[in-house]
Design a protein around this motif. Structure first.
Motif, PDB file in Angstrom:
ATOM      1  N   THR A  35     -55.929  15.840  18.540  1.00 26.81           N
ATOM      2  CA  THR A  35     -54.562  16.004  18.199  1.00 26.81           C
ATOM      3  C   THR A  35     -53.739  14.984  18.570  1.00 26.81           C
ATOM      4  N   MET A  36     -54.118  14.173  19.582  1.00 27.79           N
ATOM      5  CA  MET A  36     -53.556  13.139  20.104  1.00 27.79           C
ATOM      6  C   MET A  36     -54.556  12.023  20.815  1.00 27.79           C
ATOM      7  N   VAL A  37     -54.195  10.635  20.825  1.00 27.51           N
ATOM      8  CA  VAL A  37     -54.957   9.828  21.198  1.00 27.51           C
ATOM      9  C   VAL A  37     -54.114   8.803  22.320  1.00 27.51           C
ATOM     10  N   GLN A  38     -54.870   8.633  23.553  1.00 31.24           N
ATOM     11  CA  GLN A  38     -54.261   7.710  24.620  1.00 31.24           C
ATOM     12  C   GLN A  38     -55.267   6.562  24.573  1.00 31.24           C
ATOM     13  N   LEU A  39     -54.791   5.488  24.145  1.00 31.07           N
ATOM     14  CA  LEU A  39     -55.449   4.289  24.437  1.00 31.07           C
ATOM     15  C   LEU A  39     -55.219   3.700  26.041  1.00 31.07           C
ATOM     16  N   ARG A  40     -56.548   3.679  26.720  1.00 34.21           N
ATOM     17  CA  ARG A  40     -56.367   3.620  28.145  1.00 34.21           C
ATOM     18  C   ARG A  40     -57.449   2.125  28.690  1.00 34.21           C
ATOM     19  N   GLU A  41     -56.580   1.210  28.875  1.00 34.57           N
ATOM     20  CA  GLU A  41     -57.431  -0.007  29.097  1.00 34.57           C
ATOM     21  C   GLU A  41     -56.856  -0.664  30.240  1.00 34.57           C
ATOM     22  N   LYS A  42     -57.869  -0.842  31.538  1.00 35.56           N
ATOM     23  CA  LYS A  42     -57.451  -1.394  32.788  1.00 35.56           C
ATOM     24  C   LYS A  42     -57.850  -2.712  33.018  1.00 35.56           C
ATOM     25  N   ASP A  43     -59.034  -3.113  32.614  1.00 37.54           N
ATOM     26  CA  ASP A  43     -59.219  -4.635  32.758  1.00 37.54           C
ATOM     27  C   ASP A  43     -59.538  -5.589  31.549  1.00 37.54           C
ATOM     28  N   ILE A  44     -58.413  -5.714  31.036  1.00 44.85           N
ATOM     29  CA  ILE A  44     -58.134  -6.387  29.719  1.00 44.85           C
ATOM     30  C   ILE A  44     -56.870  -7.032  29.598  1.00 44.85           C
ATOM     31  N   THR A  45     -56.840  -8.447  29.223  1.00 41.69           N
ATOM     32  CA  THR A  45     -55.802  -9.198  29.092  1.00 41.69           C
ATOM     33  C   THR A  45     -54.580  -8.690  27.854  1.00 41.69           C
ATOM     34  N   ALA A  46     -53.315  -8.994  28.079  1.00 40.18           N
ATOM     35  CA  ALA A  46     -52.210  -8.436  27.340  1.00 40.18           C
ATOM     36  C   ALA A  46     -52.576  -8.670  25.850  1.00 40.18           C
ATOM     37  N   ALA A  47     -53.032  -9.984  25.443  1.00 40.39           N
ATOM     38  CA  ALA A  47     -53.540 -10.356  24.165  1.00 40.39           C
ATOM     39  C   ALA A  47     -54.419  -9.499  23.529  1.00 40.39           C
ATOM     40  N   ASP A  48     -55.455  -9.028  24.518  1.00 38.99           N
ATOM     41  CA  ASP A  48     -56.745  -8.172  23.780  1.00 38.99           C
ATOM     42  C   ASP A  48     -56.254  -6.896  23.935  1.00 38.99           C
ATOM     43  N   TYR A  49     -55.391  -6.560  24.574  1.00 37.28           N
ATOM     44  CA  TYR A  49     -54.970  -5.094  24.717  1.00 37.28           C
ATOM     45  C   TYR A  49     -54.077  -4.879  23.221  1.00 37.28           C
ATOM     46  N   PHE A  50     -53.162  -5.801  23.079  1.00 35.05           N
ATOM     47  CA  PHE A  50     -52.315  -5.588  21.842  1.00 35.05           C
ATOM     48  C   PHE A  50     -53.277  -5.572  20.557  1.00 35.05           C
ATOM     49  N   LYS A  51     -54.163  -6.578  20.504  1.00 37.55           N
ATOM     50  CA  LYS A  51     -54.872  -6.512  19.370  1.00 37.55           C
ATOM     51  C   LYS A  51     -55.871  -5.200  19.169  1.00 37.55           C
ATOM     52  N   LEU A  52     -56.292  -4.798  20.156  1.00 41.00           N
ATOM     53  CA  LEU A  52     -56.932  -3.390  20.267  1.00 41.00           C
ATOM     54  C   LEU A  52     -56.219  -2.276  19.832  1.00 41.00           C
ATOM     55  N   ALA A  53     -54.921  -2.445  20.446  1.00 42.60           N
ATOM     56  CA  ALA A  53     -54.103  -1.282  20.154  1.00 42.60           C
ATOM     57  C   ALA A  53     -53.455  -1.166  18.708  1.00 42.60           C
ATOM     58  N   GLN A  54     -53.668  -2.422  18.001  1.00 42.36           N
ATOM     59  CA  GLN A  54     -53.292  -2.603  16.619  1.00 42.36           C
ATOM     60  C   GLN A  54     -54.330  -2.063  15.947  1.00 42.36           C
ATOM     61  N   LYS A  55     -55.608  -1.935  16.354  1.00 39.32           N
ATOM     62  CA  LYS A  55     -56.547  -1.495  15.657  1.00 39.32           C
ATOM     63  C   LYS A  55     -56.546   0.108  15.681  1.00 39.32           C
ATOM     64  N   VAL A  56     -56.453   0.629  16.906  1.00 35.96           N
ATOM     65  CA  VAL A  56     -56.452   1.956  17.397  1.00 35.96           C
ATOM     66  C   VAL A  56     -55.419   2.696  16.538  1.00 35.96           C
ATOM     67  N   LYS A  57     -54.259   2.010  16.317  1.00 37.71           N
ATOM     68  CA  LYS A  57     -52.810   2.546  15.955  1.00 37.71           C
ATOM     69  C   LYS A  57     -53.334   2.614  14.375  1.00 37.71           C
ATOM     70  N   ALA A  58     -53.925   1.793  13.682  1.00 35.48           N
ATOM     71  CA  ALA A  58     -54.200   1.907  12.495  1.00 35.48           C
ATOM     72  C   ALA A  58     -55.168   3.243  11.760  1.00 35.48           C
ATOM     73  N   ILE A  59     -55.929   3.634  13.029  1.00 35.26           N
ATOM     74  CA  ILE A  59     -56.723   4.681  12.735  1.00 35.26           C
ATOM     75  C   ILE A  59     -55.700   6.086  13.164  1.00 35.26           C
ATOM     76  N   THR A  60     -55.114   6.006  14.117  1.00 34.33           N
ATOM     77  CA  THR A  60     -54.249   7.208  14.262  1.00 34.33           C
ATOM     78  C   THR A  60     -53.034   7.364  13.442  1.00 34.33           C
ATOM     79  N   ASP A  61     -52.734   6.290  12.715  1.00 36.69           N
ATOM     80  CA  ASP A  61     -51.510   6.347  11.458  1.00 36.69           C
ATOM     81  C   ASP A  61     -52.370   7.009  10.634  1.00 36.69           C
TER      82      ASP A  61
END
Length: 220
Positions: A35-61
């Protein structure tokens, strides 16, 4: 605030999966009861976090589910996620509220009643409380007793989500609890069959917590 989105709160972990396999698991979880998703990344660059977050948000949307970003207010804003989850070592709750504005969700990790009450006062929308059971996700996390979890639920008006070592076999532990939902990491993300495991966990939670969409609508 509706309680329903917190029922089965998936916190992601990539483990040894490549990006394609990781995203496939997120999709299967979203299709089968999360019912809800938290994207948790600890060891990742800001650029890679942003790109992955975009892809996960496309799924949750696609599945009309809220996406929460762990720790990173900048990534939350950059991808227009539903909100952010912060801990003791992150920015103060009231500062995060100033940065995000009034409409984004702010989740706060709270292991004590004092922290829970303070977080609510400063603008938190929900609390994550744990670790309830031992967990490899945070090896050094101190355990939070069920008594403390119950006390936190009594002390605040905002939803409380239990987290930490929660798996299908121990969900019944929360029978009669006033929590809004359970956060699951490894039991879903590392499942042999993510769809089947998510379905089973969601069914267990619905039975134990005893909350349905109808109940949630009537409680508003």
């Amino acid at each position: 605030m509706s309680l329903l989105p917190y029922t089965l709160y998936l916190v992601t972990g990539r483990y040894t999966f490549d990006e394609e396999a990781f995203l496939k698991r997120v999709i299967e979880a979203c299709e089968n009861g999360v019912t809800m998703v938290q994207l948790r990344e600890k060891d990742i660059t800001a650029a890679d976090y942003f790109k992955l977050a975009q892809k996960v948000k496309a799924i949750t949307d696609r599945y009309h589910l809220p996406l929460i970003i762990d720790d990173r207010v900048d990534i939350c804003l950059a991808v227009d996620a539903s909100g952010v989850h912060i801990g003791d070592e992150d920015l103060p709750v009231d500062i995060v509220r100033q940065l995000l504005g009034p409409t984004k969700l702010i989740g706060v990790s709270a292991k004590t009643v004092d922290r829970a009450v303070e977080a609510e006062r400063l603008g938190a929308d929900y609390l994550g409380t744990g670790a309830i059971f031992p967990t490899k996700t945070k090896d050094k996390a101190p355990l939070t007793s069920l008594e403390t979890l119950a006390a936190i639920c009594e002390a605040v008006a905002i939803p409380v989500v239990a987290i930490g070592g929660i798996k299908e076999h121990n969900i019944k532990t929360f029978a009669g609890s006033k929590i809004a939902g359970l956060a699951i990491v490894s039991d879903i993300m590392t499942a042999v069959d993510v769809a089947q495991k998510t379905n089973k966990i969601r069914s267990q939670i619905d039975q134990v917590i005893g909350r349905s969409e109808t109940d949630d609508i009537e409680s508003k």
